[in-house]
Design a protein around this motif. Structure first.
Motif, short mmCIF file in Angstrom:
data_model
loop_
_atom_site.label_atom_id
_atom_site.label_comp_id
_atom_site.label_asym_id
_atom_site.label_seq_id
_atom_site.Cartn_x
_atom_site.Cartn_y
_atom_site.Cartn_z
N TYR A 274 45.96 51.26 63.29
CA TYR A 274 45.00 51.88 64.21
C TYR A 274 43.96 52.64 63.40
N TYR B 87 35.15 46.98 66.72
CA TYR B 87 35.89 48.16 67.14
C TYR B 87 35.50 49.37 66.28
N TRP C 3 40.87 52.42 67.99
CA TRP C 3 41.28 51.05 68.25
C TRP C 3 42.70 50.88 67.71
N ARG D 2 45.42 43.21 70.28
CA ARG D 2 44.57 44.33 69.86
C ARG D 2 43.70 44.76 71.03
N LYS E 228 40.59 48.12 72.23
CA LYS E 228 39.85 49.34 71.92
C LYS E 228 40.66 50.56 72.36
#
Length: 705
Positions: free
Chosen positions: A511, A608, A615, A627, A629
């Motif tokens: 992240y 992102y 993200w 994945r 946002k």
């Protein structure tokens, strides 16, 4: 009854009024035609440089002695400068002695007899009609140097040498020491005019020495200069006449010396005129040198292009072309890893990687490249070397840039140039126009025969490291065929714990972002979900691109509160740089977004990172991935009860993916920010969220940290 002295002074005033009238009409077209009509060169060649050197030596010895005399000191004989090729000079001057003597006589007679300067100048130009313009001026200056030198020798020695004293008495030369205060304006003006005359003469001679293969006489700005040379020659010779007249006016004034401020003014006016001519010729000369330099650089550029396109027996000729281009000694062009100068031969028949950058190359790049070069290359026994080719603006070079260069050079364990100044403009032009270097560093690879195998292998180095050797475009394409989108490609050795986590069948979450509140909320909610599902979870903070200081502070807080795993600064930089390298590499191979999964996923992560929020991307096993946002993934974790049952049926990642697909965005804004690069960026880029084409903008920024 008027005395001889007052009569001479009156005649001098009349001549000055005549001179002023001629001065105002000097640039009249009719006069220029008159001057040009005297020029009928017959092909004789005079090597004026040695003569000019002797003239300069004479005048250089005279001027300080004048200053000493006017300041109340005594002159002394200086040793004559040793001339190179004395025998050659003697032989040449012997052939020219008659014309120099004849000019000397003309000057003495005309100036002593009271002739006007213009007429005397025209007589000299007619006398020298068969010579080139530079020879006319130099021979006239030689005659003046003889007269002036003889005059000053007598003045200088008359107080200590009986012969000189007798000659001075017969010539009725004034006592310089006695009249030093009155004579200073004349001699100051005389010195200034002599300097201006010499400056113009050197300039005229310099035009004749310009290489004709790079600038012809009928090509601007040379043609413009040649049109001004007759005028410059006329005024230089006329200035000689004025100087000689000034010296002649001193004869016979031993006891009744009368100073004339108007004579000093006339010499000063001439000095101003001749200095203006010199300034104009200097401007034209600079333009000529600029033209010559452009021609030389064009020739050098074509030579470099030809060499790089021509098969060679080895890479040495190519390397010498790039780093020396015939100007620098190959023994001194490069500095080795031990910081001593080395010969190009050490690179013969080796794979060579040209690291091309400016002085803003980051320390992170150097550190990562050092790891590949200094350790992995040695361990794998790969036969390649790196040379740093710094591209700088020489016109702005200063001590600060010098120190910056030395600091970077000291950090690099590979070969470097000993100074950026040896990099010729033709090479810089080639790096920009052919290899497309702009700002971001590139690595151009040469095989052992000097053939360019890849115009930018830095992408390969960042993605695969030394596994991409020999760093050719063919090797790059082959490596991509073996790749698929998974966590191993994304992380590629950046996280030491990754193999263990995968063996333990854990979900791995990367992240990023720079909002600490979001990080706290997201990691906390995600850990709760993992605990409820009873799955192993490892989370790694990947930071944000080009935000080193902010990421550093957030990393410190994450470590302090033991929120998740983190990376060091260089690792964060490398993670994002590798993603950009993947995109650029894919783009160079012409892959479209819609048909290339890896490229699409890379662009999604970069998009992102371009947003203002966080993200996350989750991996499990070799193929499972999802994945999203920051706002969507955080909302999903906080509303886990809505998809908990689905997660227990399908598994964490498939259920999260299905849940995210069901969340409709009323509004979204995805930004893809890429640095300036040396390769093309696809004109059409689709949004990772909605699939619509994105608009392209240009952004300029600095101080990104």
């Amino acid at each position: 009854m008027a005395t001889p002295t007052t009569q001479q002074a009156s005649k001098s005033q009349q001549l000055l009024r005549s001179e002023r009238r001629m001065f105002s009409a000097s640039d009249d077209t009719a006069m220029m035609k008159q001057i040009q009509s005297t020029h009928a060169p017959d092909g004789r060649v005079v090597d004026v440089k040695p003569i000019l050197q002797i003239i300069e030596s004479v005048l250089r010895h005279v001027t300080p002695n004048i200053d000493r005399a006017l300041n109340g000191g005594h002159g002394h004989l200086d040793s004559f400068d040793e001339m190179t090729s004395q025998a050659t000079v003697d032989g040449m001057l012997e052939a020219l002695a008659y014309i120099v003597h004849k000019i000397s006589c003309e000057i003495s007679c005309k100036c002593s007899g009271g002739g006007d300067a213009h007429s005397t100048t025209m007589v000299l130009l007619n006398l020298l009609s068969g010579y080139s313009w530079d020879a006319k001026v130099v021979l006239t200056l030689a005659a003046f140097a003889v007269n002036f030198g003889e005059f000053w020798l007598i003045v200088q020695l008359c107080t200590t040498n009986s012969l000189a004293k007798s000659v001075a008495l017969l010539k009725q030369l004034p006592d310089i020491l006695e009249h030093s205060h009155s004579l200073r304006p004349q001699f100051d003006a005389l010195n200034n005019l002599i300097k201006a005359m010499m400056d113009v003469t050197k300039c005229i001679v310099e035009f004749t020495e310009l290489p004709s293969q790079y600038i012809m006489s009928d090509v601007p700005p040379m043609s413009s200069a040649m049109a001004h040379v007759p005028t410059a020659a006329y005024w230089t010779i006329r200035s000689v006449v004025a100087c000689a007249s000034q010296i002649a006016s001193l004869v016979g004034l031993k006891h009744e010396f009368v100073t004339s401020t108007s004579e000093a003014w006339e010499l000063s006016s001439l000095a101003h005129k001749v200095s203006s001519i010199h300034d104009h010729l200097q401007k034209l000369l600079r333009l000529c040198y600029q033209h010559i330099d452009e021609k030389r650089q064009a020739e050098a550029y074509e030579g470099l292009v030809h060499s790089l396109e021509t098969p060679q027996l080895d890479n040495l000729k190519i390397l010498i072309k790039i780093f020396c281009l015939g100007k620098e000694d190959p023994h001194n062009a490069l500095v080795g890893p031990d910081k001593t100068k080395v010969h190009m031969d050490v690179l013969r028949r080796k794979h060579v990687l040209l690291l091309i950058s400016d002085l803003d190359i980051s320390h992170d790049e150097i550190q990562v490249l050092e790891l590949l070069y200094k350790y992995e290359r040695v361990s794998s026994e790969l036969n390649y070397e790196i040379i740093w080719l710094p591209i700088v603006d020489k016109s702005t070079w200063n001590d600060t840039y010098q120190q910056k260069f030395l600091n970077l050079q000291s950090m690099m364990p590979w070969y470097t140039v000993h100074h950026p100044s040896i990099i010729e403009p033709a090479v810089i032009k080639y790096t920009k126009e052919v290899w497309r270097f702009v700002k971001k560093p590139i690595v151009v690879t040469l095989d052992p025969l000097g053939k360019v195998t890849c115009p930018n292998a830095l992408n390969m180095l960042w993605i695969w490291g030394n596994a991409a050797f020999p760093f050719s475009s063919e090797k790059e394409e082959s490596l991509w065929k073996q790749e698929s989108w998974n966590i191993e490609l994304l992380v590629n050795g950046l996280e030491a714990n990754l193999p263990n986590w995968m063996r333990e069948d854990k979900v791995i979450c990367l992240y990023g972002g720079e909002e600490f509140e979001w990080i706290q909320n997201f990691t906390s909610a995600t850990k709760v979900v993992a605990q409820n599902l009873g799955i192993g979870l490892e989370m790694v903070y990947a930071g944000k691109n080009n935000a080193k200081e902010r990421v550093r502070k957030i990393t410190a807080l994450i470590n302090e509160r033991q929120i998740s795993h983190t990376w060091q600064d260089t690792t964060v930089w490398f993670f994002w740089n590798r993603l950009e390298s993947m995109l650029f590499s894919k783009t160079q191979h012409g892959k479209t977004n819609e048909h290339d999964v890896i490229k699409q996923e890379v662009m999604t992560l970069l998009g992102y990172d371009g947003s203002e929020h966080g993200w996350a991307v989750f991996f499990w096993g070799p193929t499972e991935m999802v994945r999203a946002k920051g706002d969507k993934v955080l909302g999903s974790m906080q509303s886990f009860e809505k998809w908990e049952e689905l997660a227990r049926q399908l598994g964490f990642i498939p259920a999260l993916r299905k849940h995210l697909e069901g969340i409709a965005d009323e509004h979204h804004c995805t930004r893809l920010i890429l640095p300036g690069i040396s390769g093309g960026i696809a004109e059409r880029v689709v949004c990772a969220e909605c699939g619509r084409p994105m608009e392209m903008y240009f952004m300029y920024r600095c101080c990104v940290d």
